[in-house]
Design a protein around this motif. Structure first.
Motif, short mmCIF file in Angstrom:
data_model
loop_
_atom_site.label_atom_id
_atom_site.label_comp_id
_atom_site.label_asym_id
_atom_site.label_seq_id
_atom_site.Cartn_x
_atom_site.Cartn_y
_atom_site.Cartn_z
N GLU A 188 73.79 -9.26 14.47
CA GLU A 188 72.66 -9.24 13.54
C GLU A 188 71.42 -8.73 14.25
OE1 GLU A 188 69.77 -12.12 10.88
OE2 GLU A 188 71.48 -12.99 11.95
N ALA A 189 70.70 -7.83 13.58
CA ALA A 189 69.45 -7.29 14.14
C ALA A 189 68.60 -6.77 13.00
CB ALA A 189 69.73 -6.19 15.15
N GLU A 190 67.33 -6.58 13.26
CA GLU A 190 66.43 -6.00 12.27
C GLU A 190 66.75 -4.52 12.13
OE1 GLU A 190 63.22 -4.61 10.07
OE2 GLU A 190 63.41 -4.04 12.16
N GLN A 242 62.76 -17.45 13.35
CA GLN A 242 62.15 -16.19 13.75
C GLN A 242 63.15 -15.14 14.22
OE1 GLN A 242 59.20 -17.71 16.57
NE2 GLN A 242 57.57 -17.18 15.14
N TYR A 243 64.33 -15.55 14.67
CA TYR A 243 65.31 -14.58 15.16
C TYR A 243 66.02 -13.83 14.04
CZ TYR A 243 68.58 -18.44 14.24
OH TYR A 243 69.30 -19.46 13.66
N HIS A 244 65.89 -14.27 12.79
CA HIS A 244 66.56 -13.59 11.68
C HIS A 244 65.89 -12.25 11.39
CE1 HIS A 244 69.60 -16.39 10.11
NE2 HIS A 244 68.81 -17.34 10.55
N SER A 245 66.71 -11.23 11.15
CA SER A 245 66.16 -9.89 10.94
C SER A 245 65.31 -9.81 9.67
CB SER A 245 67.30 -8.86 10.88
OG SER A 245 68.20 -9.15 9.82
N LEU A 246 65.71 -10.50 8.59
CA LEU A 246 64.90 -10.46 7.37
C LEU A 246 63.55 -11.09 7.63
CD1 LEU A 246 64.40 -9.91 4.42
CD2 LEU A 246 65.61 -12.03 3.85
#
Length: 302
Positions: free
Chosen positions: A128-130, A198-202
């Motif tokens: 998972e990444a932005e 905060q680590y979630h891309s959305l």
């Protein structure tokens, strides 16, 4: 007559040794059998491949052409054996798919189980990444395949449309914003929010848009997934932004209001992205074809 690889190798052994006898020995067959096989090849193509003389054989022009093609076919057969070896030995083939949080939580869980059942020797590593980071990683070559938001600039990559993925605002039933049918992001950011970690891309994408608007979002609570956010918003703690697909799913469990968000950033599409799809390894190309074939399953009824 069907030309088989034994005949091709026999022919190349004769060329390599310059002798029908030595070529037959190398192929572990009799001279008579070798001679008959070569004659059948010459009859099949109506061409003389060798000129026979006292000390051995010499290629004709037709024989030279046949040699070049036979060498390619033998090489391709060896490559085929190597390519199929992992499957015959039960070895696994690993792929890495980079994806934003929406693709990871709302789309891929519906599609990946079937693919993995149908292809038992495959392993898929989801990262998972932005979206902007996925684009940069593919451009640098540290990632091969990704699912990104179409909102971000990916002009240097090849992309294929995967699915619509609009974002919506969810609010407690008694919130003042519920009087609105649609809102711009700027109209929402001065209210207390419930957000992802905060680590979630959305989450990173939401905060990047807020920064462009020069607004700091007030978070009352950060949670690890959309299910937890939906539950907390329904109790009246704050508002939140999530994919429309997730909001519809959780609205069956929790009582909150959905409001459409206006703007290109919110009305986004998910895209498959690669440097060049035709240059991906075969396993990746097969996976891409599968994902595209399943797009209809992802359509949301209005």
């Amino acid at each position: 007559m069907r030309l088989d690889f034994f005949d091709l190798q026999l022919f190349l052994n004769i060329v390599d040794t310059g002798s029908l006898t030595k070529g037959a020995d190398r192929s572990n067959i009799s001279l008579q059998a070798a001679s008959e096989r070569i004659k059948k090849i010459e009859q099949q193509f109506a061409s003389q491949l060798f000129i026979r003389h006292a000390t051995g054989v010499k290629l004709t022009v037709a024989g030279q052409t046949f040699t070049e093609q036979a060498q390619q076919l033998i090489q391709q057969s060896k490559q085929l054996e190597q390519a199929m070896l992992p499957f015959s030995q039960g070895l696994t083939t690993k792929m890495c798919l980079w994806c934003n949080s929406s693709a990871q939580s709302e789309y891929l869980p519906q599609l990946l189980p079937q693919y993995l059942v149908e292809n038992p020797h495959m392993e898929i590593d989801l990262k998972e990444a932005e979206s902007s980071n996925i684009i940069a990683s593919i451009e640098k070559g540290s990632a091969r395949l990704g699912i990104i938001s179409g909102f971000f600039n990916s002009d240097h990559l090849q992309t294929l449309e995967f699915s619509d993925d609009p974002l919506v605002l969810i609010c407690p039933k008694n919130h003042e914003l519920t009087a609105q049918k649609e809102l711009k992001l700027a109209d929402t950011l001065n209210y207390p929010f419930v957000g992802l970690m905060q680590y979630h891309s959305l989450q990173q994408s939401i905060e990047a848009q807020a920064k462009i608007l020069n607004i700091n979002i007030q978070y009352r609570l950060r949670l690890p997934n959309f299910a937890a956010i939906a539950q907390v918003v329904a109790t009246g703690v704050g508002i939140a932004i999530m994919p429309k697909r997730a909001a519809r799913r959780f609205n069956e469990l929790y009582d909150f209001q959905q409001i459409e968000l206006i703007g290109d950033w919110a009305n986004r599409k998910l895209l498959l992205a690669a440097q060049n799809f035709s240059e991906l390894p075969v396993s990746y190309q097969h996976f891409v074809q599968y994902l595209l074939s399943q797009k209809n399953k992802l359509n949301m009824s209005e």
